[in-house]
Motif scaffolding. Sequence first.
Motif, short mmCIF file in Angstrom:
data_model
loop_
_atom_site.label_atom_id
_atom_site.label_comp_id
_atom_site.label_asym_id
_atom_site.label_seq_id
_atom_site.Cartn_x
_atom_site.Cartn_y
_atom_site.Cartn_z
N THR A 114 31.28 52.50 50.04
CA THR A 114 32.15 51.91 49.03
C THR A 114 33.55 51.72 49.59
O THR A 114 34.08 52.61 50.27
CB THR A 114 32.23 52.81 47.78
N ILE A 115 34.14 50.56 49.33
CA ILE A 115 35.52 50.29 49.74
C ILE A 115 36.34 50.07 48.47
O ILE A 115 36.00 49.23 47.63
CB ILE A 115 35.61 49.04 50.63
N GLY A 116 37.40 50.84 48.35
CA GLY A 116 38.29 50.71 47.19
C GLY A 116 39.63 50.14 47.62
O GLY A 116 40.24 50.59 48.61
N PHE A 117 40.10 49.13 46.88
CA PHE A 117 41.38 48.49 47.17
C PHE A 117 42.39 48.90 46.10
O PHE A 117 42.10 48.81 44.90
CB PHE A 117 41.23 46.97 47.19
N ARG A 118 43.59 49.31 46.53
CA ARG A 118 44.62 49.74 45.58
C ARG A 118 45.30 48.53 44.94
O ARG A 118 46.51 48.34 45.01
CB ARG A 118 45.64 50.62 46.29
N ASP A 119 44.50 47.72 44.31
CA ASP A 119 44.99 46.47 43.76
C ASP A 119 43.98 45.97 42.72
O ASP A 119 42.78 45.91 43.02
CB ASP A 119 45.13 45.44 44.88
N GLY A 120 44.44 45.65 41.54
CA GLY A 120 43.52 45.18 40.51
C GLY A 120 44.10 44.03 39.71
O GLY A 120 45.04 43.35 40.15
N SER A 121 43.57 43.84 38.51
CA SER A 121 43.98 42.69 37.69
C SER A 121 45.42 42.78 37.22
O SER A 121 46.02 41.77 36.85
CB SER A 121 43.05 42.57 36.49
N SER A 122 46.00 43.99 37.22
CA SER A 122 47.40 44.11 36.79
C SER A 122 48.36 43.50 37.80
O SER A 122 49.55 43.34 37.52
CB SER A 122 47.77 45.58 36.56
N ASN A 123 47.84 43.14 38.99
CA ASN A 123 48.69 42.56 40.03
C ASN A 123 48.41 41.08 40.26
O ASN A 123 48.86 40.51 41.25
CB ASN A 123 48.49 43.34 41.35
N GLU A 124 47.66 40.45 39.36
CA GLU A 124 47.38 39.02 39.50
C GLU A 124 48.48 38.21 38.82
O GLU A 124 49.21 38.73 37.96
CB GLU A 124 46.02 38.69 38.88
N PRO A 125 48.65 36.94 39.19
CA PRO A 125 49.69 36.11 38.57
C PRO A 125 49.50 36.03 37.05
O PRO A 125 48.37 35.88 36.56
CB PRO A 125 49.47 34.74 39.23
N LYS A 126 50.59 36.11 36.33
CA LYS A 126 50.52 36.11 34.87
C LYS A 126 49.97 34.80 34.31
O LYS A 126 49.33 34.78 33.26
CB LYS A 126 51.92 36.38 34.30
N ASP A 127 50.20 33.70 35.04
CA ASP A 127 49.73 32.40 34.56
C ASP A 127 48.32 32.07 35.04
O ASP A 127 47.85 30.94 34.87
CB ASP A 127 50.70 31.30 35.00
N MET A 128 47.65 33.06 35.65
CA MET A 128 46.30 32.82 36.15
C MET A 128 45.42 34.05 35.88
O MET A 128 44.82 34.63 36.78
CB MET A 128 46.34 32.50 37.64
N LEU A 129 45.35 34.43 34.62
CA LEU A 129 44.56 35.59 34.23
C LEU A 129 43.09 35.35 34.55
O LEU A 129 42.55 34.27 34.34
CB LEU A 129 44.73 35.85 32.73
N GLY A 130 42.45 36.39 35.08
CA GLY A 130 41.05 36.28 35.46
C GLY A 130 40.84 36.00 36.93
O GLY A 130 39.70 36.01 37.41
N LEU A 131 41.93 35.77 37.68
CA LEU A 131 41.81 35.43 39.11
C LEU A 131 41.25 36.60 39.91
O LEU A 131 40.38 36.42 40.77
CB LEU A 131 43.17 35.01 39.67
N ALA A 132 41.74 37.81 39.65
CA ALA A 132 41.26 38.98 40.39
C ALA A 132 39.78 39.22 40.12
O ALA A 132 39.00 39.50 41.06
CB ALA A 132 42.07 40.22 39.99
N ASP A 133 39.37 39.11 38.88
CA ASP A 133 37.98 39.32 38.52
C ASP A 133 37.08 38.23 39.11
O ASP A 133 35.99 38.50 39.61
CB ASP A 133 37.84 39.36 37.00
#
Length: 529
Positions: A114-133
Amino acid sequence: MKLQALKTRLFSLTAVSLLLTSSLLPALAKVKIAPKTKPTTSNVVVPEQPVIPKAQSISRAQVTNTAVEAWRKNAPKMSAPRPFNLPEITSYKLENGLEVQLVEDHRYPFISATIGFRDGSSNEPKDMLGLADMTADLLTEGTTTRKSKEIASEIDFIGGGLAASTDYDYTILSGSALSPYTGRLFDVLSDVLLHPSFPENELALKKINQIQALTIKRGNPEFLVEERFNKVLFGEHPYSVIAPTEESLNKITRKDIEAYHKAHYQPNHSVMVVVGDFDKNKMRELIASKFGEQWKASDVPMAAQPEMPKQNGRRIYLVDRPGSVQTAIKVGNVGVKRSDPDYFAMVVMNQILGGAAHARLFLNIREAKGYTYGAYSRMSARKQPGTFFAGANVRTEVTNPSLQEFLYELDRMRTTKVTDAELKSAQNYLAGSFQLGLETQSGLAQRLLEAKLYDLPDDFLKTYAEKVTAVKVDDVRAAARKLIDSNNLVVAAVGDAKKIKNDLELFGPVTVYDAQGKLSSISDEKKSQ
């Protein structure tokens, strides 16, 4: 044809009947039949009727052996949690900054990486919700050398799994396989991570599926009550978003996904955990060859996080769902960070309040009152303060008394001490279930990642049970007073506004929304929250 077949069958049956009759008649003629006689009481045997005692005369002794059943009078005593022996963990870091933890487990010929990245949806651009997912979803759907079906076929052949997902604070890429195919598993993992192609056709399909799923969710009370609760609680903070909008999804392009992947999937911002049947020296060589020099480190852009709004007084936010026979209720406030020093006391407090079917909320609102099938409370601690809430789905006609009982139980946790029996039960349950979850490879890997991604102490797993069982009665009440903001609670509800709005107004001002999140004409207020 059918009529002819029927006639043939009838002829055959008639012939068989005549044949049987002609052969049996001579034999029947020799049989002497005794004349009928009227039965007399002397030759009739009447069975003796059983004597059935009256209900009130049947004792427990007549049904079971009381000596054998005596053990039921005393509930079994719960033993103390067993000492937890953490397996040996080999920890090191590659030159590109990737942190690695290896745990050998030779009980089964299986391996989990398993690889975990210290980065999630809270760090995606506000005008592009859903980009991280969307990026995580498409990560496993094709590479520069493999198509989606080829990846799926390979994973199926090696007897494992492959998945990628994202949360508010982190992103996870995981894979598993039978240990003889460890090399092939790492080939696939490194390929999907370092050389994803993000196919246009897969992107189009994902958009259609997510938009359709979003439409379905709009009819789900659980989704609506969580959406409204989070929007009020977190305001403009990314934690307020539980699903992207259709407009936001349609804006996402393949170039956006490629740019996000390049910027955020970095080794110096990641942790790899491998658990299973392997030799650690060979595993170190394999990891270096697949995730070493070819994975270059780079700084990860971090978005500025707005402050969470302050709640002033208790307010009710009602989502109108005309004709609903139930009301979904969620009561709570902003919680704490995962690093909070009182975290363990709060976990124990929440377990006593509503963590299981033997907790206070369930015993009161479900067992004693019968208002719902289940009432629970939850605490979600994240990098930033998460949520604390209690909730249930109740019958429409008992919306008012149900909310009253929720408020009563929340206040009772703050003002009165829990019993020693409640404390002991919660501690044993938490310690036991935690250790049980570490018995599987994936469970152990998940907990090791949790400790790393949230920057918890190195002894987090080893001392978890000790810290839970060290919580005292006074600690529980202090934790409740710190966590539960009873004077400024947010109450979110989904139900038939015409039937429940007046009852809810007894608890505070009510703002009504429709299922699309817009202010409803039923509301007395003129502007959206």
